[in-house]
Each structure stands twice: as structure tokens, then as C-alpha cells.
Design an enzyme around this catalytic site. Structure first.
Site, PDB file in Angstrom:
ATOM      1  N   LYS A 257     -97.915 -61.908 -93.981  1.00  0.00           N
ATOM      2  CA  LYS A 257     -97.855 -63.388 -94.039  1.00  0.00           C
ATOM      3  C   LYS A 257     -97.532 -63.881 -95.133  1.00  0.00           C
ATOM      4  O   LYS A 257     -98.072 -63.653 -96.418  1.00  0.00           O
ATOM      5  CB  LYS A 257     -99.108 -64.121 -93.500  1.00  0.00           C
ATOM      6  CG  LYS A 257     -99.418 -63.846 -92.097  1.00  0.00           C
ATOM      7  CD  LYS A 257    -100.346 -64.394 -91.211  1.00  0.00           C
ATOM      8  CE  LYS A 257    -100.559 -64.212 -89.898  1.00  0.00           C
ATOM      9  NZ  LYS A 257     -99.422 -64.714 -88.951  1.00  0.00           N
ATOM     10  N   ARG A 332     -98.600 -59.517 -78.900  1.00  0.00           N
ATOM     11  CA  ARG A 332     -97.923 -59.169 -77.659  1.00  0.00           C
ATOM     12  C   ARG A 332     -98.074 -57.635 -77.295  1.00  0.00           C
ATOM     13  O   ARG A 332     -98.089 -57.136 -76.165  1.00  0.00           O
ATOM     14  CB  ARG A 332     -96.447 -59.762 -77.693  1.00  0.00           C
ATOM     15  CG  ARG A 332     -95.824 -59.173 -78.668  1.00  0.00           C
ATOM     16  CD  ARG A 332     -94.470 -59.943 -78.979  1.00  0.00           C
ATOM     17  NE  ARG A 332     -94.750 -61.118 -79.748  1.00  0.00           N
ATOM     18  CZ  ARG A 332     -93.825 -62.174 -80.098  1.00  0.00           C
ATOM     19  NH1 ARG A 332     -92.575 -62.157 -79.749  1.00  0.00           N
ATOM     20  NH2 ARG A 332     -94.267 -63.192 -80.814  1.00  0.00           N
TER      21      ARG A 332
HETATM   22  N1  BES Z   1    -101.894 -64.766 -84.874  1.00  0.00           N
HETATM   23  C1  BES Z   1    -100.592 -65.203 -85.245  1.00  0.00           C
HETATM   24  C2  BES Z   1    -100.149 -66.788 -84.542  1.00  0.00           C
HETATM   25  C3  BES Z   1    -100.909 -68.016 -85.042  1.00  0.00           C
HETATM   26  C4  BES Z   1    -100.488 -68.587 -85.933  1.00  0.00           C
HETATM   27  C5  BES Z   1    -102.155 -68.078 -84.465  1.00  0.00           C
HETATM   28  C6  BES Z   1    -101.212 -69.890 -86.350  1.00  0.00           C
HETATM   29  C7  BES Z   1    -103.188 -68.971 -84.997  1.00  0.00           C
HETATM   30  C8  BES Z   1    -102.487 -70.035 -85.841  1.00  0.00           C
HETATM   31  C9  BES Z   1     -99.426 -64.202 -84.488  1.00  0.00           C
HETATM   32  O1  BES Z   1     -99.719 -63.023 -84.558  1.00  0.00           O
HETATM   33  C10 BES Z   1     -98.274 -64.561 -85.320  1.00  0.00           C
HETATM   34  O2  BES Z   1     -98.278 -64.028 -86.667  1.00  0.00           O
HETATM   35  N2  BES Z   1     -97.140 -64.911 -84.577  1.00  0.00           N
HETATM   36  C11 BES Z   1     -95.853 -64.953 -85.370  1.00  0.00           C
HETATM   37  C12 BES Z   1     -94.781 -64.424 -84.369  1.00  0.00           C
HETATM   38  C13 BES Z   1     -93.404 -64.366 -85.010  1.00  0.00           C
HETATM   39  C14 BES Z   1     -93.543 -63.178 -85.946  1.00  0.00           C
HETATM   40  C15 BES Z   1     -92.404 -63.930 -83.778  1.00  0.00           C
HETATM   41  C16 BES Z   1     -95.764 -66.344 -85.557  1.00  0.00           C
HETATM   42  O3  BES Z   1     -95.958 -67.238 -84.581  1.00  0.00           O
HETATM   43  O4  BES Z   1     -95.070 -66.644 -86.499  1.00  0.00           O
HETATM   44 ZN    ZN Z   2     -99.373 -61.959 -86.382  1.00  0.00          ZN
END
Ligand code: BES
Ligand code: ZN
Ligand code: ZN
Length: 479
Positions: A257, A332
């Protein structure tokens, strides 16, 4: 823990509260208030004072108002909010027991009042050296319409919400995938449902390829928790499955991240799993006559020597191959395995809950749950109605075929992120749909699961979202 009880006799508790819902000058004297107190309350009601207090030698009494806007679910929410408003006042005065009553003939209103009060009292201080126990121990509910069954169901759903909050607030340092499995066992023992926690070796034998691929960079083993509540005389032969994302910490893996601060709250990434545990607690503890199975795939997601590299192809539990182009789209992958595993139960319905996408949170914020899926209109309508009644509101997103095209891979069956920047909540849902062959709903709780400031009875940080919703839906289903 704050315990609900049915009040014995009238007005014997030192601290009594009255929630007024009736717009047409309620008869305060019915509740043991004097003429002058009534006059004061009426004046202050006009001035829209949120709490009116009378301090006396024998009894301290408070009056609050919850405006009836014509629809019951709005009144329920107003009652919860009144309870939350009260919590600050009561906390500072350190009462140990209080009595709640209302002019409403509907006993659910006074229960909602108590629910709001208890959920607003919540705070997570178990790692603080000077943590103090809350003074308030017992809430006596005074209402002719209340019985032990209603009361204990009210208690169980509050406790389930608090269980979920505690799990989500626990940091990764204190809650890894194995600890989450241990929590499942403990709740099962206490509430009365069967549990089985698959360990790393079992997951390897069974080829949980999605879950293991996310776990590959981790130093802790993955787990897969199975909770089975199958009471005699259940109204359904085929179970309702509850599936929760259990990412105990999400760094993004090798697709780490990037934005400063974006990882800070990622201990919350098992909020779906926590909601399933809290709901199973409330359902089993209330002996609801319904066959329910909970599944929680759990791991942390972090970069490590063996971590999946963007572009790798993995094989999921059901044999589907997936090109992993983004290691941060890990939810997912573990849920795909769990949803495929759910097929062996021949479920009548599966509901998954997951902090799955930032896109869902950006779309509607912390105010609601983005959902989608293949279940019938009747099921969707019922769930949406439960969403209103518990004020864990749902909004449906479409699942048109075209979104499915966006997750087709050049070299594997699927890719785990879509081409194009938009509709990220839906393409994630489309990915999950691939692993189902039964009526299914996906609830993306990334917005409401973990909030940055207190919002009435929704405490700051973990909210426990999903527990009250699921309990309400399932209770309705079996009555
Ligand atoms: N755990 C995150 C989603 C999330 C974001 C939960 C904010 C709680 C608060 C998830 O695993 C993630 O990182 N999703 C990505 C997906 C993308 C890479 C397609 C996202 O939403 O940016
Ligand atoms: Zn994630
Ligand atoms: Zn995640």
C-alpha cells in the site's frame, strides 16, 4: 459487561430514564413525575433539550425525546441515538444500575434505547495500564410488552456486536490467523455451536490455493474456520452460509500500500469475519431454529521471500486459475476459495461480508453497505428491510455481464484486478460470483466497518457492522 433485566415493580431503581416518543403531549404523570416536573419537561421539550434531568433525594430522573417521523425504523434509530446521547451523561455520574422506560407501546423502542446506550458505552481499553471497569452493570427495562425471550435476544445481539468490535480493534500483534481461529473456538463453546479450524497442513492437502497464495509471504500460518449451528427442528434443511473475509492484516503484499497512512487501519481487514463470529454468537445463544454455517478464511497479507509476485498464476480451491496482477486485491482470492468450499453444503443462500474494496467505501462512505449478488428479489428485499430496521443500510450495485469481461485474463481463467480504473467494487463482486453456484449475496463493508470518529452509538474505530443486520435477517427468516 452491561446486563439487561426486566424491571421488577415500579420506580425502585435510583436512576430512572424515560424516552418520550409521542408528539401529542404525553402524560408524564403515568411515569411518576410530579406536576411541576411535567411543566419543566414540557418547556424544555419545546426548547429541544436532548436530556432533561431531575436530581432528587430518592431518585434521579431523566427525560429524553425521540421524534416519531412516521416510520418505525426511523423511530428505532432515534431511540438508539437518544440512548447514545445519554451515555456521556451517565458515564460521568458512574451509576451502577438504571431503569429505562418509554411511553411507546412498542417494546422494541425501549430495547433500541438500551441498545444505543450500551453500544455507545463501549470502549476498547484493554491494553491500557489504567483501564477502569465501567460502573454501569445493569439496565432494568420497564415495559409491559417485554418478555425474557425478547430481552435475551436483545442482549445476545448487543454482545455479538461487542465481540465483533473487540476482534476488529485487536491489532495484528495480538490477533493473527491462528488467534482468530482460537476466538472462533471460544465463541462456539460459549454460544453452543460446533467449530473446526483447519490448519496450514490441512489447507495444503485440500489445496486452498487462493488462501495459501495470500499467505505465501507470511511468517504465520493461515487458518480456515468452520462454524456449524444445526439445532433440532431447524426450519431449513439446506443451510444459510455466512462467509467472512479474515485478513488479519493487509499490507498489500508485494503490491504494498503506497499512500502514507493507508495501511494504518488495516487490522480491520477481518471485519467481515468478525461480523460472522458475532452473528453466530447471537444466533446460537438465542437458540434460533435455523441451520447456519459460518466460514472464515484467515491470513495476513504481507510481502515476504515467498510472496506471490504480480503476474503469477495460481490455482484456486476449485481448480480455477487466476493471474494475480495486484497482491493488494487479496480478499477475493481467499473468499473465492471459501465460496467454492461452501458448495459442498448445498446452501440455500450464502452471504459473504468483506472489507473488500476502497471503491465501495468511496462510493457511499461509512453510511451504508454496498451489496450485490444472485439471490432472489424476495431475499434482497428482506435483507434491505433488515438493513433499515437495524440501520445497517444496504444499497445494491449491478452485476451486469460486461463487468465480468473486465476480469478475463490473457493467460489464465481470471485475473484478480480489472482492466480500467472504474467500478472496482463490482468487478470484485464479479470475481466472487465465479465461485458460486447457489443463491448468493456479497456485502462490501469497507466503508462502515472502521470509522475515524464516534458516530452516535457507533463507536470510533470498529463498529461491529453486520452483526445486527445478519441477526435481524435470520431471525425474521425463521419466524
Ligand atoms: N482491504 C482492502 C480494502 C479496504 C480499503 C478495506 C479501505 C477497508 C478500507 C482490499 O484488500 C484492497 O486493498 N483492495 C484494493 C483492490 C484494488 C487493488 C483492486 C483497493 O480497494 O484499492
Ligand atoms: Zn488489499
Ligand atoms: Zn484487504
Amino acid at each position: 459487561m452491561i446486563e439487561l433485566r426486566i424491571a421488577q415493580g415500579k420506580n425502585e431503581i435510583h436512576t430512572a430514564l424515560l424516552l418520550i416518543t409521542n408528539k401529542n403531549k404525553p402524560d408524564f404523570s403515568n411515569f411518576g413525575f410530579s406536576k411541576s416536573e411535567v411543566q419543566v419537561a414540557e418547556k424544555l421539550q419545546e426548547a429541544k433539550k436532548p436530556i432533561i434531568s431531575f436530581y432528587g433525594e430518592k431518585q434521579n430522573r431523566y427525560i429524553q425525546f425521540a421524534e416519531d417521523k412516521g416510520q418505525k425504523y426511523l423511530l428505532l434509530e432515534a431511540a438508539r441515538k437518544a440512548g447514545a446521547t445519554l451515555s456521556n451523561e451517565l458515564k460521568s455520574l458512574k451509576y451502577t444500575e438504571i431503569q429505562l422506560q418509554t411511553d411507546s407501546e412498542d417494546a422494541e423502542i425501549v430495547l433500541a434505547y438500551a441498545e444505543g446506550l450500551i453500544l455507545a458505552y463501549y470502549n476498547f481499553d484493554k491494553y491500557k495500564k489504567d483501564a477502569k471497569e465501567t460502573a454501569l452493570k445493569t439496565i432494568h427495562i420497564s415495559h409491559i410488552g417485554i418478555d425474557e425471550k425478547m430481552l435475551s435476544e436483545g442482549q445476545n445481539v448487543i454482545d455479538g456486536t461487542i465481540i465483533a468490535r473487540d476482534l476488529v480493534n485487536a491489532p495484528f500483534s495480538h490477533l493473527n490467523a491462528e488467534d482468530l481461529g482460537e476466538a472462533v473456538r471460544e465463541v462456539g463453546k460459549n454460544a453452543g455451536f460446533k467449530t473446526e479450524v483447519l490448519n496450514q497442513t490441512q489447507l495444503e492437502t485440500l489445496r486452498f490455493g487462493g488462501l495459501l497464495s495470500v499467505n505465501a509471504g507470511s511468517i504465520d500460518p493461515a487458518t480456515f474456520s468452520i462454524m456449524e449451528y444445526k439445532p433440532k427442528g431447524a426450519v431449513n434443511k439446506q443451510p444459510i452460509m455466512l462467509v467472512g473475509k479474515g485478513v488479519v492484516y493487509d499490507t498489500g503484499g508485494l503490491t504494498i500500500k503506497p499512500t502514507p497512512g493507508s495501511m494504518d487501519s488495516m487490522k480491520c481487514d477481518m471485519a467481515g469475519g468478525a461480523a460472522v463470529i458475532g452473528a453466530m454468537h447471537a444466533i446460537a445463544k438465542s437458540n434460533l431454529p435455523v441451520y447456519v454455517v459460518g466460514l472464515i478464511p484467515a491470513t495476513d497479507n504481507r510481502p515476504g521471500e515467498r510472496a506471490v509476485a504480480p503476474g503469477d498464476v495460481i490455482t484456486m480451491f476449485d481448480g480455477t486459475t487466476v493471474e494475480v496482477l495486484n497482491a493488494d486485491a487479496e480478499g477475493r482470492l481467499i473468499l473465492g476459495d471459501a465460496l467454492a468450499y461452501a458448495k459442498k453444503y448445498n446452501p440455500m443462500l450464502a452471504i459473504d461480508l468483506a472489507t473488500l474494496t476502497g471503491a465501495a467505501a468511496r462510493a457511499i462512505g461509512q453510511q451504508g453497505i454496498v451489496y450485490m449478488g444472485t439471490a432472489s428479489e424476495e431475499i434482497k428485499n428482506n435483507l434491505e428491510e433488515s438493513g433499515r430496521q437495524t440501520y445497517e443500510r444496504l444499497v445494491e450495485f449491478p452485476m451486469w455481464d460486461e463487468y465480468g469481461e473486465m476480469i478475463k485474463s490473457d493467460i489464465a481463467d481470471l485475473k484478480n484486478v480489472a482492466s480500467g480504473q472504474s467500478s472496482g467494487a463490482i468487478t470484485a463482486g464479479k470475481f466472487l460470483e465465479h465461485f458460486t453456484d447457489y443463491p448468493w449475496l456479497h456485502l462490501d463493508i469497507a466503508g462502515p466497518a472502521f470509522i475515524t470518529g464516534q458516530d452516535s452509538y457507533r463507536s470510533k474505530n470498529a463498529t461491529g457492522v453486520g452483526v445486527r443486520l445478519l441477526f435481524h435477517y435470520i431471525k425474521n427468516f425463521c419466524s
